[in-house]
Design an enzyme around this catalytic site. Structure first.
Site, mmCIF file in Angstrom:
data_model
loop_
_atom_site.group_PDB
_atom_site.id
_atom_site.type_symbol
_atom_site.label_atom_id
_atom_site.label_comp_id
_atom_site.label_asym_id
_atom_site.label_seq_id
_atom_site.Cartn_x
_atom_site.Cartn_y
_atom_site.Cartn_z
ATOM 1 N N LYS A 168 0.740 -1.264 -0.030
ATOM 2 C CA LYS A 168 -0.029 0.050 0.135
ATOM 3 C C LYS A 168 0.952 1.191 -0.046
ATOM 4 O O LYS A 168 1.844 1.155 0.404
ATOM 5 C CB LYS A 168 -1.003 -0.091 1.134
ATOM 6 C CG LYS A 168 -2.271 0.981 1.078
ATOM 7 C CD LYS A 168 -3.181 0.153 0.497
ATOM 8 C CE LYS A 168 -4.376 1.167 0.232
ATOM 9 N NZ LYS A 168 -5.556 0.368 -0.425
ATOM 10 N N ASP A 228 -6.811 4.321 -4.889
ATOM 11 C CA ASP A 228 -7.507 4.216 -3.644
ATOM 12 C C ASP A 228 -8.277 5.499 -3.400
ATOM 13 O O ASP A 228 -8.320 6.296 -4.275
ATOM 14 C CB ASP A 228 -6.546 3.692 -2.365
ATOM 15 C CG ASP A 228 -7.395 3.280 -1.152
ATOM 16 O OD1 ASP A 228 -8.177 2.410 -1.188
ATOM 17 O OD2 ASP A 228 -7.088 4.201 -0.012
HETATM 18 P P1 NDP Z 1 -13.072 7.806 -3.022
HETATM 19 O O1 NDP Z 1 -12.197 8.811 -2.826
HETATM 20 O O2 NDP Z 1 -13.341 7.493 -4.438
HETATM 21 O O3 NDP Z 1 -14.450 8.001 -2.211
HETATM 22 C C1 NDP Z 1 -14.229 8.156 -0.668
HETATM 23 C C2 NDP Z 1 -15.757 8.571 -0.256
HETATM 24 O O4 NDP Z 1 -15.755 8.382 1.113
HETATM 25 C C3 NDP Z 1 -15.806 10.065 -0.543
HETATM 26 O O5 NDP Z 1 -17.371 10.289 -0.848
HETATM 27 C C4 NDP Z 1 -15.500 10.886 0.791
HETATM 28 O O6 NDP Z 1 -16.245 12.102 0.871
HETATM 29 C C5 NDP Z 1 -16.130 9.822 1.474
HETATM 30 N N1 NDP Z 1 -15.669 10.101 2.959
HETATM 31 C C6 NDP Z 1 -14.248 9.950 3.327
HETATM 32 N N2 NDP Z 1 -14.062 10.187 4.839
HETATM 33 C C7 NDP Z 1 -15.557 10.127 5.206
HETATM 34 C C8 NDP Z 1 -16.117 10.061 6.353
HETATM 35 N N3 NDP Z 1 -15.333 10.482 7.641
HETATM 36 N N4 NDP Z 1 -17.354 10.217 6.613
HETATM 37 C C9 NDP Z 1 -18.380 10.080 5.462
HETATM 38 N N5 NDP Z 1 -17.642 10.025 4.171
HETATM 39 C C10 NDP Z 1 -16.296 10.004 4.009
HETATM 40 O O7 NDP Z 1 -12.430 6.436 -2.407
HETATM 41 P P2 NDP Z 1 -12.772 4.902 -3.014
HETATM 42 O O8 NDP Z 1 -14.354 4.893 -3.087
HETATM 43 O O9 NDP Z 1 -11.929 4.274 -3.828
HETATM 44 O O10 NDP Z 1 -12.622 4.011 -1.614
HETATM 45 C C11 NDP Z 1 -13.428 4.004 -0.269
HETATM 46 C C12 NDP Z 1 -13.187 2.897 0.486
HETATM 47 O O11 NDP Z 1 -12.900 1.896 0.035
HETATM 48 C C13 NDP Z 1 -11.531 3.261 1.283
HETATM 49 O O12 NDP Z 1 -11.733 2.655 2.478
HETATM 50 C C14 NDP Z 1 -10.775 2.207 0.233
HETATM 51 O O13 NDP Z 1 -9.573 1.921 0.887
HETATM 52 C C15 NDP Z 1 -11.697 1.190 -0.031
HETATM 53 N N6 NDP Z 1 -11.319 0.288 -1.033
HETATM 54 C C16 NDP Z 1 -11.291 0.968 -2.516
HETATM 55 C C17 NDP Z 1 -11.146 0.100 -3.357
HETATM 56 C C18 NDP Z 1 -11.253 0.770 -4.728
HETATM 57 O O14 NDP Z 1 -11.049 -0.090 -5.740
HETATM 58 N N7 NDP Z 1 -11.269 1.964 -5.071
HETATM 59 C C19 NDP Z 1 -10.592 -1.173 -3.292
HETATM 60 C C20 NDP Z 1 -10.664 -1.814 -1.921
HETATM 61 C C21 NDP Z 1 -11.155 -0.641 -1.205
HETATM 62 P P3 NDP Z 1 -15.273 13.472 0.670
HETATM 63 O O15 NDP Z 1 -15.507 13.730 -0.964
HETATM 64 O O16 NDP Z 1 -16.205 14.378 1.397
HETATM 65 O O17 NDP Z 1 -14.117 13.145 1.341
#
Ligand code: NDP
Length: 432
Positions: free
Chosen positions: A116, A156
Site C-alpha cells: 500500500k 485508492d
Molecule cells: P473515493 O476517494 O473515491 O471516495 C471516498 C468517499 O468516502 C468520498 O465520498 C468521501 O467524501 C467519503 N468519505 C471520506 N471520509 C468520510 C467520512 N469520514 N465520512 C463520510 N464519508 C467520508 O475512495 P474509494 O471509493 O476508492 O474508497 C473508499 C474505501 O474503499 C476506502 O476505504 C478504500 O480503501 C476502500 N477500497 C477501495 C477500492 C477501490 O477499488 N477504489 C478497493 C478496495 C477498498 P469526501 O469527498 O467528502 O471526502
C-alpha cells in the site's frame, strides 16, 4: 500476543488485534509456526519506502508532501495494493492497509502479495495541472521501486482515473518502460473494462451470495444504506439498484442524504464523477430528499448496509442503531469501516457481517485480471471481466463461510476470512 509496542501506530495496532484475536488456537499453537517465529515475521513489512514530494502549485510556490510505499509481503506474488492521496495518510494507516491487503489478495486466489502507499497530498480543490505536477513529482521518487515483476500499485481514496493516468505517464517517462506497473489504468493506456465498477459490484455480488446462503433471500425490495459517494459507493449503488434494492441514504464527509424514493445512479454519478460536487447538491436535483449531518446516515432504517467510505466510520452506537432498525446484513466496501466493537456486536446479534478484506476484494481481483490481460496482450469484454469478478466474489464467500462453519461459528465471517487466509499465507512463508 501483545501489540503495545505499536501504540503509536493505532490503525496498524487495531488491524493486528483484529487478525490475531480471531485466529484459532490450532494456528496460534502450531509448532512449525512457533519454531519459525512466524507470528513475529508476518507483522513486519519487507520494506517501507518514504520520500519527500516537492511540487509547484499554480502560484509558482514550491510545496512539499510526504510520500510512502509499504511493501509488506510478497510470498503470494508481486506487492499489490493501492495508492491513497488524502491529508490523513500516515505510516500507521498505510501499514494497516498493506497488512490487510496480504490476506485480501490471497482470498482472490490470484498471485498477488500485499502493499500500500500514498501521500498526505489532498487532490481536493487542486487544479488538474497541480494534480499532474504532484503526480509526476511523486512518481519521480517511486518509479525505481515498482514494476510489473516487483510491485504494482493501483488507485485508492483520492487516486482515480485522472491520477492514475498522470502517474502511469510519469512512470513511462522516468523509467523508459511501459510494463504493467500500475493497474486501474484508463482503457487507452491498457486498463481493464469493469475495473472502475469492480469494488462496488464485487461487494454487492458478495452480499447477494451471503443473503442467499444465510437467509435464502436476495437484495430485491431491500432498503439499503451505502455510505460514501466515491468510486466504491457509486458502483455499489448501481449494482444494488440493478438487483432490485433501493438505496435510500448515502453520504460524503460533509453531509448525508436521505431519499426514501431511492437514489438515482446516473444523477449521483454525474454529480460526483463529472462535476466533483458535494452530496448535498443532490437535494437540489431531485425531489423528496433530506440533507442530514454526515454521521446521521446510520440512523436511517435499512435492511442492508454497505459502509463504503473510510476506516472506522461506523462505531458501536451506529451498530446498535442499525440492529434496532432491523438491519440483517452489513457488507464492508471500504477497508475496516466498522470498529472492532461494532463488528463484534453484529456477529453477536447474528447480523451477517463481512470484513472488507473479503467483501471488497473485487477491485484488486480485477486489477489481477488487468495484469493478466496486459501480460497476454489481450482485452477482455466487460461481460467477461464482470462474470469472472462475480465468480471470484462467490468463491471468496463460499471459502470463508465454509471455514467459519468448520470452526463452529457460522455467523463469524471475520474468523472465516482471517483463519482461511492466514493459514494460506503462513504455509507459503514456511515453504519459502
Ligand atoms: P473515493 O476517494 O473515491 O471516495 C471516498 C468517499 O468516502 C468520498 O465520498 C468521501 O467524501 C467519503 N468519505 C471520506 N471520509 C468520510 C467520512 N469520514 N465520512 C463520510 N464519508 C467520508 O475512495 P474509494 O471509493 O476508492 O474508497 C473508499 C474505501 O474503499 C476506502 O476505504 C478504500 O480503501 C476502500 N477500497 C477501495 C477500492 C477501490 O477499488 N477504489 C478497493 C478496495 C477498498 P469526501 O469527498 O467528502 O471526502
Amino acid at each position: 500476543m501483545d501489540f503495545e509496542k505499536y501504540k503509536n501506530e493505532p490503525e496498524f495496532k487495531v488491524a493486528l488485534e483484529e487478525m490475531f484475536s480471531s485466529l484459532d488456537s490450532s494456528i496460534l499453537n502450531k509448532k512449525e509456526y512457533l519454531d519459525f517465529d512466524l507470528f513475529d515475521k508476518v507483522i513486519v513489512p519487507d520494506r517501507v519506502i518514504t520520500f519527500d514530494v516537492k511540487w509547484v502549485d499554480d502560484k509558482g510556490v514550491e510545496q512539499t508532501n510526504k510520500g510512502y510505499r509499504v511493501q509488506f509481503n510478497n510470498v503470494n506474488g508481486v506487492y499489490k495494493g493501492g495508492l491513497r492521496f488524502h491529508p490523513s495518510v500516515n505510516l500507521s494507516i498505510l501499514k494497516f492497509l498493506a497488512f490487510e491487503q496480504i490476506f485480501k489478495n490471497y482470498l482472490t486466489t490470484l498471485p498477488m502479495g500485499g502493499g500500500k502507499g500514498g501521500s498526505d497530498f489532498d487532490p481536493k480543490g487542486k487544479s488538474d495541472e497541480e494534480v499532474k505536477r504532484f503526480c509526476y513529482a511523486f512518481m519521480k521518487e517511486l518509479y525505481p521501486y515498482i514494476g510489473a515483476d516487483k510491485d504494482v500499485p493501483a488507485g485508492d481514496i483520492g487516486v482515480g482515473g485522472r491520477e492514475i493516468r498522470f502517474l502511469y505517464e510519469a512512470y513511462k517517462e522516468y523509467s523508459g518502460k511501459s510494463d504493467c506497473s500500475l493497474t486501474g489504468k484508463p482503457l487507452d493506456l491498457g486498463g481493464s473494462l469493469c475495473r472502475t465498477e469492480a469494488t462496488g459490484f464485487g461487494v454487492t455480488y458478495f452480499a447477494k451470495e451471503a443473503l442467499k446462503k444465510y437467509k435464502n433471500d436476495s437484495l430485491k425490495g431491500k432498503r439499503v444504506i451505502v455510505s460514501g459517494s466515491g468510486n466504491v459507493a457509486l458502483y455499489c449503488l448501481k449494482k444494488v439498484t440493478e438487483l432490485g434494492g433501493k438505496v435510500v441514504a448515502m453520504n460524503d464527509s460533509s453531509n448525508a442524504i436521505y431519499a426514501p424514493d431511492g437514489i438515482d445512479f446516473e444523477t449521483m454519478r454525474a454529480l460526483k464523477e463529472d462535476r466533483r460536487g458535494r452530496i448535498k447538491e443532490y437535494a437540489e436535483l431531485k425531489d423528496n430528499v433530506e440533507v442530514l449531518p454526515s454521521r446521521e446516515i446510520w440512523s436511517v432504517k435499512c435492511d442492508v448496509a454497505f459502509p463504503c467510505a473510510t476506516q472506522f466510520e461506523l462505531d458501536e452506537n451506529d451498530a446498535k442503531k442499525l440492529i434496532e432498525g432491523g438491519c440483517v446484513g452489513v457488507f464492508e466496501g471500504a477497508n475496516m469501516p466498522c470498529t472492532i466493537e461494532a463488528a463484534n456486536l453484529f456477529i453477536k446479534n447474528k447480523v451477517i457481517y463481512s470484513p472488507g478484506k473479503a467483501s471488497n476484494a473485487g477491485g484488486v481481483a480485477v486489477s489481477g485480471l488487468e495484469i493478466e490481460q496486459n501480460a497476454k496482450n489481450e482485452k477482455w469484454s466487460f461481460e467477461d471481466v464482470d462474470h469472472r469478478l462475480s465468480d471470484i466474489m462467490s468463491n471468496i464467500f463460499n471459502n470463508i463461510y465454509a471455514c467459519a462453519k468448520q470452526l463452529g461459528d457460522e455467523y463469524n465471517l471475520v474468523k472465516g476470512a482471517n483463519n482461511y487466509a492466514f493459514i494460506g499465507i503462513a504455509d507459503k512463508m514456511l515453504k519459502r
